[in-house]
Each structure stands twice: as structure tokens, then as C-alpha cells.
Design a protein around this motif. Structure first.
Motif, PDB file in Angstrom:
ATOM      1  N   LYS A   1      19.190  15.971  17.355  1.00 35.01           N
ATOM      2  CA  LYS A   1      19.518  17.263  17.957  1.00 35.01           C
ATOM      3  C   LYS A   1      18.531  17.598  19.080  1.00 35.01           C
ATOM      4  O   LYS A   1      18.919  18.036  20.167  1.00 35.01           O
ATOM      5  CB  LYS A   1      19.500  18.367  16.908  1.00 35.01           C
TER       6      LYS A   1
ATOM      7  N   TYR B   1      27.644   8.858  23.490  1.00 36.05           N
ATOM      8  CA  TYR B   1      27.820   8.083  22.268  1.00 36.05           C
ATOM      9  C   TYR B   1      26.517   8.027  21.487  1.00 36.05           C
ATOM     10  O   TYR B   1      25.426   8.060  22.057  1.00 36.05           O
ATOM     11  CB  TYR B   1      28.209   6.631  22.568  1.00 36.05           C
TER      12      TYR B   1
ATOM     13  N   ILE C   1      26.715   9.514   9.845  1.00 32.77           N
ATOM     14  CA  ILE C   1      27.636  10.588   9.450  1.00 32.77           C
ATOM     15  C   ILE C   1      26.859  11.876   9.173  1.00 32.77           C
ATOM     16  O   ILE C   1      27.282  12.973   9.564  1.00 32.77           O
ATOM     17  CB  ILE C   1      28.456  10.159   8.218  1.00 32.77           C
TER      18      ILE C   1
ATOM     19  N   MET D   1      26.028  13.553  12.410  1.00 36.70           N
ATOM     20  CA  MET D   1      27.186  14.244  12.964  1.00 36.70           C
ATOM     21  C   MET D   1      27.474  15.539  12.213  1.00 36.70           C
ATOM     22  O   MET D   1      27.849  16.557  12.817  1.00 36.70           O
ATOM     23  CB  MET D   1      28.407  13.320  12.934  1.00 36.70           C
ATOM     24  N   GLU D   2      27.298  15.527  10.898  1.00 37.15           N
ATOM     25  CA  GLU D   2      27.481  16.744  10.097  1.00 37.15           C
ATOM     26  C   GLU D   2      26.523  17.844  10.540  1.00 37.15           C
ATOM     27  O   GLU D   2      26.891  19.028  10.552  1.00 37.15           O
ATOM     28  CB  GLU D   2      27.228  16.441   8.613  1.00 37.15           C
TER      29      GLU D   2
ATOM     30  N   LEU E   1      25.197  18.167  13.530  1.00 33.07           N
ATOM     31  CA  LEU E   1      25.368  18.536  14.930  1.00 33.07           C
ATOM     32  C   LEU E   1      26.590  19.435  15.107  1.00 33.07           C
ATOM     33  O   LEU E   1      26.505  20.514  15.692  1.00 33.07           O
ATOM     34  CB  LEU E   1      25.514  17.284  15.799  1.00 33.07           C
ATOM     35  N   ARG E   2      27.734  18.994  14.602  1.00 36.82           N
ATOM     36  CA  ARG E   2      28.981  19.740  14.777  1.00 36.82           C
ATOM     37  C   ARG E   2      28.882  21.127  14.146  1.00 36.82           C
ATOM     38  O   ARG E   2      28.648  21.269  12.961  1.00 36.82           O
ATOM     39  CB  ARG E   2      30.149  18.967  14.153  1.00 36.82           C
TER      40      ARG E   2
ATOM     41  N   VAL F   1      27.040  17.287  21.227  1.00 41.88           N
ATOM     42  CA  VAL F   1      27.606  16.490  20.130  1.00 41.88           C
ATOM     43  C   VAL F   1      28.282  15.246  20.700  1.00 41.88           C
ATOM     44  O   VAL F   1      29.406  15.312  21.211  1.00 41.88           O
ATOM     45  CB  VAL F   1      28.614  17.306  19.298  1.00 41.88           C
TER      46      VAL F   1
ATOM     47  N   THR G   1      29.834  11.197  20.297  1.00 44.90           N
ATOM     48  CA  THR G   1      30.698  10.528  19.327  1.00 44.90           C
ATOM     49  C   THR G   1      29.916   9.395  18.666  1.00 44.90           C
ATOM     50  O   THR G   1      29.286   8.590  19.356  1.00 44.90           O
ATOM     51  CB  THR G   1      31.952   9.956  20.014  1.00 44.90           C
ATOM     52  N   TYR G   2      29.957   9.357  17.350  1.00 42.78           N
ATOM     53  CA  TYR G   2      29.304   8.278  16.598  1.00 42.78           C
ATOM     54  C   TYR G   2      30.257   7.081  16.574  1.00 42.78           C
ATOM     55  O   TYR G   2      31.416   7.198  16.193  1.00 42.78           O
ATOM     56  CB  TYR G   2      28.987   8.770  15.183  1.00 42.78           C
TER      57      TYR G   2
ATOM     58  N   LEU H   1      33.765   9.680  11.920  1.00 43.05           N
ATOM     59  CA  LEU H   1      33.586  11.123  11.818  1.00 43.05           C
ATOM     60  C   LEU H   1      33.489  11.545  10.353  1.00 43.05           C
ATOM     61  O   LEU H   1      34.061  10.896   9.476  1.00 43.05           O
ATOM     62  CB  LEU H   1      34.775  11.863  12.452  1.00 43.05           C
TER      63      LEU H   1
ATOM     64  N   TRP I   1      32.650  23.051   9.357  1.00 42.10           N
ATOM     65  CA  TRP I   1      31.285  22.532   9.505  1.00 42.10           C
ATOM     66  C   TRP I   1      30.337  23.135   8.472  1.00 42.10           C
ATOM     67  O   TRP I   1      29.311  22.536   8.148  1.00 42.10           O
ATOM     68  CB  TRP I   1      30.765  22.792  10.916  1.00 42.10           C
TER      69      TRP I   1
END
Length: 422
Positions: A324, A339, A360, A363-364, A366-367, A375, A377-378, A392, A409
């Protein structure tokens, strides 16, 4: 309007404001942990004193001037690839120096003086150091593959890699300002820096001309910006003359490892051939420095669109707060997080590879917890060249087409009917 009605409206507004304030307090609590930890994740701007001290020591050891430091040709000519130089810079014990020598006999290494100063500022075995200086773990890895992407089977023409219907890669060099220890193409590094000969590039260009569905060409390597300005000018001009090529992309890590390469002369070349998109690779906030910002500012002024492709690396950035902080700092220097790549199973790099759950979890966190601009894409690259696969968290719990059950989220479970007002 009656007095009673007016009082009711005031009470209703007061109740709404109280609900909003309570919600704001709840939202703030969601990021309290990050706000407290943020100070423990410095960027390159915040380690400038240590960086300047390391730079001064490097200039002394290399017997160089301030002007030479800002010359990218000097930086390239003086890449550090000898433990003798490291021993003059830092108090490493004999075992650590021997480990670097041992790895160097199997895998080439070289670090620009700029990036070495940053590695020193970030600390021995810190997140920058680990990307630059060989580790004994590299020669202990017996499980990886030389070419997990199967690039030799996705090359329909010299120097070309093609994995998708409408785009391809032209690999123009094996040279880099710094040979990242997690490099996916370390098999190509060799002992010599070699740009692709003109006849090879001409064959690649001819393939692009003959395949009119190709609308997007990525120039990479190695590091594409280590070609000379003259070579880049020729290559971009050739692509610009192909009617069906809509955009040109350049893969480079020079804004991170060699920002001195971004010169007015280079920018003048890039400015001639819009649209040009550059994706670079910042992996940790320490790499976002004043020099990197200056390089990015120059590229943006030349009309280049900048994105970042971070690589998920164990003990470097596989932490939601670190990622972040990185993405926030990138947005401040106008580089869009694009990415997060799951590290590939390349031989000699196993110690960098994390579990998929690490990605994952990032991403949890960040979103929803930060702006969508921060944010990326992983991505996991499918083996054998079958392309990028987005990964995702599961936000749809049930899917019945016209009505679904969502997990937000905040992990709230909420039904949603696409045909009715909510």
C-alpha cells in the motif's frame, strides 16, 4: 412551514449526521493499523541522509566526481560486480563475501553505483539489498526452471515472443543496469552485454509488418532503454511507420535502478513517437527516490504514460502495508500501479517465491481500503507461455445471473438484485 415540522427536519438531519460520523469513525478504524505502521516503512525520500552518506563513500571508493555520478554512461561503466569493492564499502564478514563470490561464478551480478547506494541506505539484507546482491540461496535452489514461461516455444520470429492474439514482445538486449536477483530471464544474461544485431531486429519488424492483427508492440530485454538514443530512434520510427501498430510499449527498470539514463536527449526521441507507454518495476517504497521522481517527471513531460509492474517477493514486499505504501508513493510521482506479478519459478530464485495467499491477502487489504488508483491487478503467469491470469479474492458468494450475493471489501454479505432498486 410549521415549527413542529421544522424541528422534525432538524432532528432528522442531526440523526443522519450522527450516523455519518459513526460510519466515518468506523472507516478510520479500518486503517488504524496501517497509519501506525506507515512510519516503519520509509520511502526513498525519507532515507536521503543515509543515501547521501553511501553515495559519498561510493564516490570515494570509485574515485569519481559528482558530475560523473549523474552520467548514466559512467554509472554503467562502473557497475559493481566485484566483492573487493563491496568489502571497501561495508564491513561484511569473510563468509558473506565468499557467498557472493560463489554465486557469482554461476550467476552473473552487477549493480549500478546509484542502486548500490540505495541498497546501503536500506541496510544489509534489506529490501533493496536483497534484490541486488547475490545470496547463497541462489545456488542452493535445485527446483526451479530455466525458462518457466516457455519463451523458446512462443517465438515465431527472431527476438519475438508472442503469447496473445494482438500483441507481442521484441527482446532487444540482455543488458541491464542491475541484474535483479529474481530476474525471470536470468538464463539470457550470460557473461557479455549484447544488444540484438540490426538484422535480427529487422526480421522481428518484418514479422510485425506481415501480421496485421498486431496492434501493440512491447520493446523489452534485458532493459530496452539501455539501447542508445540512436538505436531507439530507429526502432521506434520503424514501428511508427507500420499502420496497424497503434501503440508502442517499453519495458525498463532504469527509473528504479538507473534514473540518470532518463536524459533530455532520450526524452526528445520518445516525444517523437506517441503514444508510448512505459512499464517499470518499483518493488519497494525505498526505491521511490527524488532521482526516480525526476526521471518520471521528465518522461511524463515527453508524453510517456507510466505504469508499474511490481513483483511479489518474499521478505521484500509480501506485506499489505508495504505494498500500500509503495502504491501511494508511486501515485505521488505519477506512476500508475498496474500489476503485481506472482514471482515465477525461475531456477535460483525459490527464496523469493511466496504463497498465493500472500498476494490475495494484499489485494484484500487494498480494495476498499485505499483508492482504486492504488489497486493493481494481481497476476499469475500461466506456465509455458499461456498468459497472464488475474487472481482476485472471491467477492461473489452466489451467482444466479439476475440476483447475486456479494461479499464486500469489509466482508459484509449482501444480496443484490440487478433488476430492482436496492
Amino acid at each position: 412551514m410549521s415549527v413542529n415540522l421544522r424541528q422534525e427536519e432538524v432532528q432528522l438531519e442531526s440523526k443522519k449526521r450522527l450516523i455519518a460520523l459513526q460510519r466515518a469513525k468506523e472507516l478510520r478504524s479500518r486503517i488504524d493499523g496501517y497509519l501506525k505502521n506507515k512510519a516503519n516503512i520509509p520511502s526513498g525520500f525519507e532515507v536521503q541522509e543515509a543515501y547521501q552518506q553511501a553515495k559519498h563513500k561510493l564516490l570515494q571508493v570509485l574515485q569519481a566526481t559528482e558530475d560523473q555520478w549523474h552520467d548514466w554512461h559512467w554509472q554503467m561503466a562502473n557497475r559493481i560486480s566485484d566483492v573487493t569493492v563491496i568489502s571497501q564499502l561495508l564491513n561484511l564478514d569473510a563468509a558473506e563475501l565468499q557467498a557472493v563470490q560463489r554465486v557469482g561464478r554461476q550467476y552473473r551480478w552487477a549493480v549500478s553505483p546509484y542502486y548500490m547506494a540505495l541498497a546501503m541506505a536500506g541496510g544489509i539484507n534489506g529490501p533493496v539489498w536483497r534484490q541486488a546482491v547475490p545470496s547463497i540461496e541462489e545456488v542452493q535452489d535445485r527446483s526451479g526452471l530455466e525458462d518457466p514461461m516457455g519463451e523458446e516455444f512462443t517465438s515465431p520470429a527472431p527476438a519475438v515472443t508472442r503469447r496473445y492474439p494482438d500483441r507481442l514482445i521484441i527482446n532487444v538486449t540482455n543488458q541491464c543496469a542491475m541484474y535483479c536477483r529474481h530476474c525471470q530471464r536470468r538464463r539470457n544474461i550470460g557473461e557479455l552485454d549484447l544488444h540484438k544485431p540490426r538484422k535480427i531486429l529487422e526480421a522481428a519488424l518484418q514479422y510485425v509488418r506481415e501480421n496485421k492483427e498486431i496492434r501493440d508492440v512491447l520493446i523489452t530485454g534485458g532493459d530496452a532503454l539501455l539501447l542508445s538514443d540512436k538505436q531507439l530512434d530507429w526502432l521506434l520510427s520503424q514501428l511508427d511507420q507500420i499502420p496497424h501498430v497503434e501503440i508502442k510499449r517499453i519495458g525498463t527498470r532504469t527509473p528504479v535502478t538507473l534514473p540518470q539514463r532518463i536524459t533530455p536527449e532520450l526524452c526528445a526521441v520518445l516525444e517523437k513517437y506517441p503514444p508510448i507507454y512505459i512499464n517499470t518495476q518499483f518493488n519497494h517504497p525505498l526505491e521511490v527516490t527524488p532521482e526516480a521522481k525526476k526521471a518520471c517527471d521528465m518522461l511524463i513531460k515527453a508524453g510517456v504514460v507510466l505504469g508499474n509492474q511490481a513483483v511479489l517477493l518474499k521478505d521484500i514486499n509480501n506485506d499489505p502495508d508495504v505494498m500500500k505504501r509503495l502504491n501511494h508513493k508511486l501515485l505521488q510521482i505519477r506512476v500508475r500501479p498496474y500489476y503485481i506479478f506472482h514471482a515465477k519459478a525461475v531456477k535460483g530464485t525459490r527464496h523469493f517465491i511466496t504463497g498465493v495467499n500472500d498476494g490475495i491477502n494484499i489485494m484484500e487489504q487494498l480494495r476498499g481500503y485505499t483508492s482504486g488508483l492504488a489497486v493493481p491487478t494481481y497476476i499469475i503467469n500461466a506456465p509455458n507461455g499461456y498468459g497472464k491470469t488475474p487472481v482476485l479474492p472471491q467477492y461473489i458468494v452466489e451467482n444466479h445471473n439476475t440476483h447475486v450475493t456479494l461479499r464486500t471489501w469489509e466482508k459484509r454479505i449482501i444480496p443484490y438484485n440487478v433488476k430492482c432498486k436496492q
